[in-house]
Design a protein around this motif. Sequence first.
Motif, PDB file in Angstrom:
ATOM      1  N   SER A 187      29.500 -24.813 -10.153  1.00  0.00           N
ATOM      2  CA  SER A 187      28.625 -25.503 -11.101  1.00  0.00           C
ATOM      3  C   SER A 187      27.343 -24.743 -11.386  1.00  0.00           C
ATOM      4  O   SER A 187      26.577 -25.141 -12.257  1.00  0.00           O
ATOM      5  N   ASP A 188      27.097 -23.652 -10.634  1.00  0.00           N
ATOM      6  CA  ASP A 188      25.882 -22.869 -10.863  1.00  0.00           C
ATOM      7  C   ASP A 188      26.199 -21.382 -10.688  1.00  0.00           C
ATOM      8  O   ASP A 188      27.279 -21.011 -10.233  1.00  0.00           O
ATOM      9  N   ASP A 189      25.251 -20.535 -11.071  1.00  0.00           N
ATOM     10  CA  ASP A 189      25.475 -19.088 -11.024  1.00  0.00           C
ATOM     11  C   ASP A 189      25.788 -18.562  -9.626  1.00  0.00           C
ATOM     12  O   ASP A 189      26.708 -17.751  -9.471  1.00  0.00           O
ATOM     13  N   PRO A 190      25.071 -18.977  -8.570  1.00  0.00           N
ATOM     14  CA  PRO A 190      25.428 -18.460  -7.236  1.00  0.00           C
ATOM     15  C   PRO A 190      26.868 -18.807  -6.825  1.00  0.00           C
ATOM     16  O   PRO A 190      27.555 -17.980  -6.232  1.00  0.00           O
ATOM     17  N   ALA A 191      27.325 -20.002  -7.149  1.00  0.00           N
ATOM     18  CA  ALA A 191      28.703 -20.384  -6.815  1.00  0.00           C
ATOM     19  C   ALA A 191      29.702 -19.543  -7.613  1.00  0.00           C
ATOM     20  O   ALA A 191      30.723 -19.096  -7.077  1.00  0.00           O
ATOM     21  N   ALA A 192      29.417 -19.313  -8.886  1.00  0.00           N
ATOM     22  CA  ALA A 192      30.297 -18.485  -9.716  1.00  0.00           C
ATOM     23  C   ALA A 192      30.323 -17.047  -9.201  1.00  0.00           C
ATOM     24  O   ALA A 192      31.389 -16.422  -9.142  1.00  0.00           O
ATOM     25  N   GLU A 193      29.170 -16.528  -8.800  1.00  0.00           N
ATOM     26  CA  GLU A 193      29.101 -15.173  -8.248  1.00  0.00           C
ATOM     27  C   GLU A 193      29.897 -15.071  -6.953  1.00  0.00           C
ATOM     28  O   GLU A 193      30.552 -14.059  -6.688  1.00  0.00           O
ATOM     29  N   SER A 194      29.860 -16.106  -6.143  1.00  0.00           N
ATOM     30  CA  SER A 194      30.640 -16.131  -4.903  1.00  0.00           C
ATOM     31  C   SER A 194      32.140 -16.079  -5.212  1.00  0.00           C
ATOM     32  O   SER A 194      32.889 -15.348  -4.559  1.00  0.00           O
ATOM     33  N   LEU A 195      32.564 -16.839  -6.205  1.00  0.00           N
ATOM     34  CA  LEU A 195      33.982 -16.813  -6.599  1.00  0.00           C
ATOM     35  C   LEU A 195      34.369 -15.450  -7.157  1.00  0.00           C
ATOM     36  O   LEU A 195      35.455 -14.937  -6.859  1.00  0.00           O
ATOM     37  N   GLU A 196      33.487 -14.843  -7.937  1.00  0.00           N
ATOM     38  CA  GLU A 196      33.780 -13.510  -8.481  1.00  0.00           C
ATOM     39  C   GLU A 196      33.879 -12.472  -7.364  1.00  0.00           C
ATOM     40  O   GLU A 196      34.748 -11.592  -7.403  1.00  0.00           O
ATOM     41  N   ALA A 197      33.034 -12.567  -6.346  1.00  0.00           N
ATOM     42  CA  ALA A 197      33.099 -11.641  -5.208  1.00  0.00           C
ATOM     43  C   ALA A 197      34.399 -11.845  -4.428  1.00  0.00           C
ATOM     44  O   ALA A 197      35.035 -10.877  -3.994  1.00  0.00           O
ATOM     45  N   PHE A 198      34.802 -13.110  -4.245  1.00  0.00           N
ATOM     46  CA  PHE A 198      36.071 -13.412  -3.579  1.00  0.00           C
ATOM     47  C   PHE A 198      37.227 -12.818  -4.370  1.00  0.00           C
ATOM     48  O   PHE A 198      38.137 -12.200  -3.805  1.00  0.00           O
ATOM     49  N   ALA A 199      37.197 -12.985  -5.701  1.00  0.00           N
ATOM     50  CA  ALA A 199      38.247 -12.429  -6.556  1.00  0.00           C
ATOM     51  C   ALA A 199      38.336 -10.921  -6.395  1.00  0.00           C
ATOM     52  O   ALA A 199      39.431 -10.363  -6.250  1.00  0.00           O
ATOM     53  N   ALA A 200      37.194 -10.246  -6.400  1.00  0.00           N
ATOM     54  CA  ALA A 200      37.183  -8.788  -6.260  1.00  0.00           C
ATOM     55  C   ALA A 200      37.792  -8.358  -4.926  1.00  0.00           C
ATOM     56  O   ALA A 200      38.583  -7.405  -4.868  1.00  0.00           O
ATOM     57  N   ALA A 201      37.450  -9.058  -3.849  1.00  0.00           N
ATOM     58  CA  ALA A 201      37.996  -8.725  -2.530  1.00  0.00           C
ATOM     59  C   ALA A 201      39.501  -8.971  -2.478  1.00  0.00           C
ATOM     60  O   ALA A 201      40.248  -8.168  -1.904  1.00  0.00           O
ATOM     61  N   GLU A 202      39.947 -10.059  -3.063  1.00  0.00           N
ATOM     62  CA  GLU A 202      41.376 -10.391  -3.053  1.00  0.00           C
ATOM     63  C   GLU A 202      42.182  -9.426  -3.931  1.00  0.00           C
ATOM     64  O   GLU A 202      43.304  -9.066  -3.592  1.00  0.00           O
ATOM     65  N   LEU A 203      41.600  -9.000  -5.056  1.00  0.00           N
ATOM     66  CA  LEU A 203      42.247  -7.997  -5.902  1.00  0.00           C
ATOM     67  C   LEU A 203      42.349  -6.674  -5.145  1.00  0.00           C
ATOM     68  O   LEU A 203      43.405  -6.035  -5.142  1.00  0.00           O
ATOM     69  N   ALA A 204      41.268  -6.271  -4.486  1.00  0.00           N
ATOM     70  CA  ALA A 204      41.258  -5.021  -3.724  1.00  0.00           C
ATOM     71  C   ALA A 204      42.228  -5.073  -2.553  1.00  0.00           C
ATOM     72  O   ALA A 204      42.812  -4.056  -2.178  1.00  0.00           O
ATOM     73  N   GLY A 205      42.421  -6.255  -1.981  1.00  0.00           N
ATOM     74  CA  GLY A 205      43.341  -6.428  -0.858  1.00  0.00           C
ATOM     75  C   GLY A 205      44.788  -6.638  -1.286  1.00  0.00           C
ATOM     76  O   GLY A 205      45.653  -6.886  -0.446  1.00  0.00           O
ATOM     77  N   ASN A 206      45.047  -6.532  -2.581  1.00  0.00           N
ATOM     78  CA  ASN A 206      46.405  -6.682  -3.127  1.00  0.00           C
ATOM     79  C   ASN A 206      47.057  -8.007  -2.742  1.00  0.00           C
ATOM     80  O   ASN A 206      48.243  -8.067  -2.439  1.00  0.00           O
TER      81      ASN A 206
END
Length: 118
Positions: free
Chosen positions: A48-67
Amino acid sequence: MAAAPKRVPLPAILLANDLLDGDVVFAVTDANGQLAWTRDPALALVASDDPAAESLEAFAAAELAGNRVVDAYLVDVAMETGQPVPRHFRERFKTLGPSNRPDLGKQAGDGISAGQRV
């Protein structure tokens, strides 16, 4: 200086495709407070806010990198009866399953139970 990529409007959820079976998965907070994946869109973690969205984007990047997943991205949602529902047809369609068989897939409840995790 390049402009930062435009983020979808908030509130938003993170969805992706599981790398092994291709099923659509949604970011969720697990019992230990860690980000994880679920196949149940009703359990998706809503940013619902920018910090939460940034956290999800960081999680996505890690999961993409981890295949572990592919095609991870934030999706803007509307809250309907307390659950996040994607605003756009493509993502709403991804939460349901096969359109030609309403008796199968997520819309029929196949393979989804409350709390089911990937």
